[in-house]
Design an enzyme around this catalytic site. Structure first.
Site, short mmCIF file in Angstrom:
data_model
loop_
_atom_site.label_atom_id
_atom_site.label_comp_id
_atom_site.label_asym_id
_atom_site.label_seq_id
_atom_site.Cartn_x
_atom_site.Cartn_y
_atom_site.Cartn_z
N GLU B 21 0.84 -1.20 0.00
CA GLU B 21 0.00 0.00 0.00
C GLU B 21 0.88 1.25 0.00
OE1 GLU B 21 -3.60 0.04 2.42
OE2 GLU B 21 -2.94 1.98 3.21
N TYR B 152 -11.69 -4.33 11.48
CA TYR B 152 -10.92 -3.84 12.62
C TYR B 152 -10.76 -4.93 13.67
CZ TYR B 152 -11.90 0.53 10.28
OH TYR B 152 -11.99 1.50 9.34
#
Lengths: 602, 602
Positions: B21, B152
């Site tokens: 990323e 999460y």
């Protein structure tokens, strides 16, 4: 291509050239024979062919058809005659339109002879004189066509004022736009030379192409010269008449006489380098004359592709064809006739991969029933069939239903392997050997421009029984370099290829060019071809009585056998394609435990 | 290609994969550096890259630009983040439309963080939650995009009802059409495993991709974990804290800790085979982690073409490019950006051979002035210039104005010959050796599918003085296999080719395929290229003061030298291309009767 361009090119190269004139025959069989002859005589190296227009236009459709075939199938430039006789303007329009469609760029505009036994008479709405036709063509087609007109060297017996008038007519036609002159036949060299000088003196500068009539028989010679009132030098008569009952001798002597005349024409400093032969649709006279004159066809400087390109406008750019129709060009042309565009560079470029149906064209054997029986006899066992195929591969049999002519010279390098394959039960109908970078001028495999290299992947196509196929496939699949397609007569397709795309099996690498890949193997084309392949077998069977063993045998094969094509993709291993076949064949023989020559059916 | 397909493929092959990323940098220089880094890190073998969307969309255009560059120039599959923060619907529409235009098939839909120091607030006409974005993308684009959502794992400290609510939100997003889950960073393996099991227990079956943050410095680690309230196992702190002033040591130990965690993730029987690295636009941490994990890039199973293909939709089918831009892909892509279609199969297929003007893109040297001076010094004689070129060919100089990187491995086989050519005065800027049927898996020359053969014609492109060119041409023309183009900076073109068509200089033959010819030489492209070739020289000159000898020297060369390309069409004679050059060079030296090392200008 325009003939005037060809004349110019030959002049530049200081090279003698020649052309052949044919007339449309009266029968379908005659037409087939003529096409075969034009094809054969192509090898004599004519610069172009010329197709006459029959008086009254009776066979005009045939003329148009012949022009089309010459341009498209035989791939030779063509000149089309067009006459005023019996031709209303509409018919002229059709003839010109079709000529253009076929890519023909040359028209000989003539008044034409009157119908036999009648006076010449213009039809209503038609043209009166050759010059009208010249003007009309020029007006309608601008300079698309080269227009030829006829010249008559036979004027020295006419009264001077009439001869002058003839010359004026010729001058008028030239002024109206003619590009060159074909002369009537003649045998009097002095008369011809005088006439050419007179033509030049009259201010006519376009090329003159002398018309040469070979002497084939005494009667034919007499008839032709008297009909057209042609002066024959006494020397000709003195030589020939004593042998008037011996055609052979007349032809032999006549050939020498005419050849001598041709030599004088070429030597006479008239700027004439071309000879236009009135073949009368006969081969021998022309061939002898060319031999006598020592005129041999140019080695084709460039054979641009391994197969012969069409000269019709929409196919001129065509550079790729499937391999399946390699022995059936005519059928391929017909079944793809309506394509919007033709594959060029890549087969995938073809936007219309739809093949015409079989019945749109019709599949028939070229051979008559009698010829076929003589060729193939009446086989009653599979082994007799395989023997026929093996003989064909070895050049001991002239034709098979799938091939009208003997195997091409390039397959002779694998003739022994092919014969063995067939005797093992794989009935091959198409093949090519692997070629790993032969030079483009290679006598056997070469094609394309100089200093290039040509390549081929080994290819085999064959009929095979289900049992033998089952033995073959595992052997084939063991070689990762082999791709195959299997199909049956119902169209069930099996393949080990992963992509739908075409497989290029012939390609060439040339200086300064993109890669050329003229032959491919591909699924959709194969499926279209299989109808034809099976139908040819059916047609063969139909030559025999419905209840005959041969009929049943061949029909049985066509019912049950698979049609298979196999490409060995490693072109650096020319023998590798045969190995799976030899192994499977050996297995089959071992299983059936009988020598193949016993003639048992498998 | 969709990431879900890649995940599936890797699962099928039971293969660990990883992805990187990046975030859009703030400056133009930062952007260039990042692109260089993404390109370099491509060699680490990421399955795809992921570009974040900046809070508030401030740098959103940059995100879109980065996605485009990754797809088009770097040729790597990309995932684009998209957030609700500060994004009215219209901006979302633009972002999605452009992503699709660039061939991006993957979007990570997020609510996004609030702007620094503010509460999160939806903009007018914008979206409130990630799920709104998921629904909207699915509705607008059906299944064109793979949609990722965030997970999460850091929920075990939440009250149970809140954790359950979080899980419900995730489930809702999945039900709304998400294809897979990227998780937030974590360091607590037990917590992560528990969370994954809870996700599965909640009936969520789509793939989970764990987000891995390498530990690069103590401060960075502290900041990242505290900002996102990430639980850090005590063991991590115990190991790292004693070295908190020693970044080197922190990275070294952190790498082992994170690698250990990754191993546990992969071993935990969670069906997880992929690791998504938050690179923070840094290379070292990722590289160390991959090394520690012993994860080496797959040898690219198929390098489909010798050059890297674009992944943008309109260029995906592109299979041919001119050789001239071999070292300047970015410029080629830019100058052909507006073509309606891209050459596929044959270069002639390109219907829009118009190259964009130079000023549409701008030509500049990648090197800063300082770098350039360090690289190339201040040459004041032609011989100093030729020495630079020769050094470059031998791998002793990193870049030239015409090449940002060292010569490709394949040209090293002709490095000595090239160096000699340059020292003789032929300033080569592009070249390739002849290859006669190397296997497609050849380590140096290979490309394309297995079991094929690849070929090249020898190619040279160079600047040369008029005098030396005059000596060269007669030698070149003595070899009928050489084709050449000569041009000057005014665009006067000379060639010995007879056809305008392209010359294929690289091609491959593969099982079951048409011939592939990815590289060509062609006149129009060469004329477009020459502007760039001369301009690069001008840019080099401009690094020096207007009155400096170096400036004058280089400008003089660009003013007077010719740009020449030469193809030796006989690819079976790899050395033949050099002969005319050696002969002309020897003649030149003899004439000038001085050793080349004297440094005189020619």
């Amino acid at each position: 291509m325009k003939i005037s361009q060809k004349i110019e090119q030959a002049a530049k190269e200081d090279r003698v050239w020649w052309s052949f004139e044919y007339f449309p025959p009266r029968t379908a069989q005659g037409l087939q024979n003529l096409l075969d002859r034009i094809e054969r005589m192509r090898a004599l190296g004519p610069e172009f062919v010329d197709i006459t227009w029959n008086a009254g236009g009776r066979t005009s459709e045939l003329t148009s058809e012949l022009v089309k075939t010459c341009q498209k199938l035989i791939g030779i430039e063509t000149c089309m005659h067009l006459t005023c006789t019996g031709m209303p303007k509409e018919k002229v329009d059709i003839a010109l339109r079709e000529a253009k469609q076929h890519g023909c760029r040359n028209v000989l505009a003539l008044r034409g002879d009157p119908p036999v036994g009648k006076e010449w008479e213009a039809v209503e709405g038609g043209f009166h004189y050759g010059i009208d036709l010249v003007r009309y063509i020029r007006k309608q087609y601008d300079d698309y066509f080269d227009i030829a007109v006829a010249g008559y060297p036979q004027t020295h017996l006419l009264p001077p004022e009439e001869a002058a008038l003839e010359m004026q007519y010729l001058k008028d036609k030239v002024d109206a736009g003619a590009n060159f002159i074909f002369t009537q036949m003649f045998y009097d060299i002095d008369m011809f030379v005088d006439w050419v000088r007179a033509v030049r003196a009259a201010g006519i500068t376009i090329p003159i192409v002398p018309g040469i009539m070979p002497i084939q028989t005494w009667n034919g010679f007499q008839k032709a010269t008297s009909l057209a009132k042609i002066t024959v030098p006494q020397a000709f008569l003195d030589e020939l008449e004593p042998h008037k009952n011996n055609d052979e001798k007349v032809r032999e002597l006549g050939t020498k006489l005419v050849a001598n005349m041709c030599r004088q024409v070429l030597a006479a400093d008239l700027g004439i380098k071309g000879l236009h032969f009135y073949t009368m649709n006969l081969e021998k006279g022309c061939r002898m004359l060319l031999e006598e004159l020592n005129l041999v066809p140019r080695v084709e400087v460039v054979k641009p592709l391994p197969w012969r390109q069409s000269l019709t406008p929409n196919r001129r750019a065509e550079t790729i064809r499937p391999i399946f129709w390699a022995n059936r060009t005519r059928s391929y042309l017909s079944r793809t006739e309506n394509w919007d565009e033709y594959p060029n560079g890549r087969f995938g470029d073809s936007r219309s991969p739809a093949y015409g149906e079989l019945d749109g064209y019709g599949i028939w054997l070229k051979q008559s029933k009698d010829d076929a029986l003589k060729l193939w006899n009446t086989p009653t066992t599979v082994d007799e069939i395989t023997a026929l195929f093996a003989k064909f591969c070895l050049g001991q049999l002239q034709a098979l239903p799938w091939s009208d002519s003997a195997p091409s010279s390039e397959t002779t390098v694998i003739a022994q392997q092919l014969a063995k394959l067939n005797s093992l039960g794989f009935l091959t109908i198409n093949s090519q050997p692997a070629v790993d970078g032969a030079r483009s001028d290679d006598r056997i495999h070469g094609w394309g421009p100089a200093n290039g290299y040509v390549y081929q992947k080994a290819y085999l196509e064959f009929f095979v029984s289900p049992e033998l196929l089952d033995m073959l496939i595992p052997h084939i699949e063991r070689d990762i370099n082999i791709t195959y397609y299997v199909i049956n007569n119902r169209g069930d397709l099996r393949t080990n290829t992963h992509s739908d795309g075409p497989n290029a099996v012939t390609w060439g690498v040339f200086p300064g060019k993109e890669i050329v890949q003229p032959t491919i193997v591909e699924a959709i084309s194969f499926m279209a071809w299989k109808d034809e392949a099976y139908e040819l077998g059916r047609q063969w069977a139909k030559l025999y009585d419905p209840d005959s063993p041969t009929r049943k045998l061949i029909d049985g094969i066509m019912d049950s056998y698979y049609l298979v094509n196999v490409v060995h993709n490693d072109f650096k291993k020319p023998e590798a394609i045969f190995e799976p076949f030899f192994k499977a064949g050996a297995e089959y023989a071992a299983k059936h435990d009988a020598p193949k020559t016993n003639g048992h059916a498998h």
